[in-house]
Scaffold this active site. Structure first.
Site, PDB file in Angstrom:
ATOM      1  N   HIS A 186       0.843  -1.199   0.000  1.00 51.48           N
ATOM      2  CA  HIS A 186       0.000   0.000   0.000  1.00 51.48           C
ATOM      3  C   HIS A 186       0.877   1.248   0.000  1.00 51.48           C
ATOM      4  O   HIS A 186       2.024   1.205   0.484  1.00 51.48           O
ATOM      5  CB  HIS A 186      -0.853   0.054   1.272  1.00 51.48           C
ATOM      6  CG  HIS A 186      -2.013  -0.894   1.308  1.00 51.48           C
ATOM      7  ND1 HIS A 186      -2.242  -1.740   2.372  1.00 51.48           N
ATOM      8  CD2 HIS A 186      -3.022  -1.107   0.444  1.00 51.48           C
ATOM      9  CE1 HIS A 186      -3.347  -2.443   2.150  1.00 51.48           C
ATOM     10  NE2 HIS A 186      -3.837  -2.086   0.980  1.00 51.48           N
TER      11      HIS A 186
ATOM     12  N   CYS B 186      -3.375   0.467   9.776  1.00 53.23           N
ATOM     13  CA  CYS B 186      -4.412  -0.389   9.199  1.00 53.23           C
ATOM     14  C   CYS B 186      -5.429  -0.920  10.198  1.00 53.23           C
ATOM     15  O   CYS B 186      -6.507  -1.350   9.815  1.00 53.23           O
ATOM     16  CB  CYS B 186      -3.768  -1.547   8.458  1.00 53.23           C
ATOM     17  SG  CYS B 186      -2.657  -2.493   9.489  1.00 53.23           S
TER      18      CYS B 186
HETATM   19  C1  CIR Z   1      -3.741  -7.653   3.426  1.00 54.16           C
HETATM   20  O1  CIR Z   1      -2.878  -8.140   2.680  1.00 54.16           O
HETATM   21  O2  CIR Z   1      -4.746  -7.101   2.987  1.00 54.16           O
HETATM   22  C2  CIR Z   1      -3.544  -7.763   4.915  1.00 54.16           C
HETATM   23  N1  CIR Z   1      -2.889  -8.989   5.220  1.00 54.16           N
HETATM   24  C3  CIR Z   1      -2.744  -6.585   5.447  1.00 54.16           C
HETATM   25  C4  CIR Z   1      -3.477  -5.288   5.272  1.00 54.16           C
HETATM   26  C5  CIR Z   1      -2.721  -4.134   5.826  1.00 54.16           C
HETATM   27  N2  CIR Z   1      -3.463  -2.945   5.577  1.00 54.16           N
HETATM   28  C6  CIR Z   1      -2.966  -1.740   5.652  1.00 54.16           C
HETATM   29  O3  CIR Z   1      -1.788  -1.561   5.906  1.00 54.16           O
HETATM   30  N3  CIR Z   1      -3.786  -0.714   5.408  1.00 54.16           N
END
Ligand code: CIR
Length: 283
Positions: A180, A267
């Protein structure tokens, strides 16, 4: 849900982009051990994720934020990462469309919660993909990073939604191979960003004071400024010492287990400052 709806008129949003009084988090499900990851370094331990999540919620509360905790969703291993299926502002919320197919159903789960909390809830069209991890709120506007999770159709649709809320944004690039946009950066204050060298090199933060994470500590770039403190992943002592030396009040938060499924500190919450606690001139 006891939180009254946000009622700020469009275009009159609070001047500070890191002052929050409210946050939404979701309890990790037992299925979190199957969370998505780019490189497999072994499953996270469920107990470890819960411990880190609890500490994160405690850090938000200690920073002065009222945290609403949603129940776990076993069908969605990554659903504790509430930042990705939605965006929230004092003026309203936007339901996104995760580019990761296994996460698409998280939107329908969070939608009724946001509809209860916010007077205005916008929605991206179905062909558009965008995740909140690609969205950085700054005083100069909202930056939307194109990535494997956020496509141009999604970014443009998001710009249109932001416009309806009286906000402006720009579309930028995320370095290749980076999950991201915010995996590689965070806002530290009105003028300063914490960034990896590879992202800063793109010129995307020209006009900001750019503070680079020390080489080898790239994963520390996803920090989280909340009111007077900056949450920083505890495993990055050089970054912590650097920010401390620059005068930031750093709160180290353990991310060893959630890091195994590519997560950091922004997140795990949706954050906003409620309209009722904001008045013109109040930072
Ligand atoms: C994913 O790959 O979607 C999750 N394992 C990690 C998401 C992390 N999200 C973020 O940093 N906004």
């Amino acid at each position: 849900m006891s939180v009254p709806p946000a009622t700020l008129p469009p275009g009159t949003f609070p001047s500070s982009v890191f002052r929050f009084d409210s946050a939404l988090v979701r309890t990790p499900a037992r299925s979190v051990v199957h969370g998505l990851r780019a490189d497999d370094r072994g499953d996270p331990s469920y107990d470890g994720v819960v411990r880190e999540h609890d500490a994160y919620v405690a850090a938000l509360r200690a920073a002065g934020v009222e945290v609403t905790v949603l129940p776990p969703l076993e069908a969605f291993p990554d659903s504790l990462f509430v930042e990705d299926p939605a965006l929230v502002f004092a003026e309203g919320a936007i339901l996104l469309h995760p580019g990761a197919a296994p996460r698409a159903g998280e939107v329908a789960e969070i939608a009724p919660v946001l509809r209860e909390m916010f007077g205005t809830v916008l929605e991206l069209p179905s062909a558009a993909h965008a995740e909140g991890g690609d969205v950085l709120l700054t005083p100069k506007g909202v930056m939307i990073g194109l990535s494997a999770r956020t496509d141009r159709v999604g970014a443009e649709a998001l710009l249109a939604c932001l416009g309806q809320l009286g906000r402006t944004g720009t579309i930028v690039e995320t370095p290749a191979g980076v999950l991201h946009f915010k995996t590689d950066c965070s806002l530290l204050d009105e003028d300063s960003v914490l960034s990896t060298r590879r992202l800063a090199r793109s010129g995307v933060f020209d006009g900001f004071r750019q503070i680079l994470v020390p080489d080898g500590e790239e994963a520390a770039a996803n920090a989280l400024r909340v009111n007077d403190v900056v949450l920083v992943a505890a495993g990055f002592p050089k970054t912590i010492a650097m920010l401390d030396g620059l005068g930031y009040r750093v709160v180290p938060v353990e991310t060893t287990e959630i890091g195994r499924i590519d997560a950091g500190l922004s997140c795990m919450s949706l954050r906003w400052r409620h309209a009722a606690s904001w008045s013109p001139g109040k930072a």
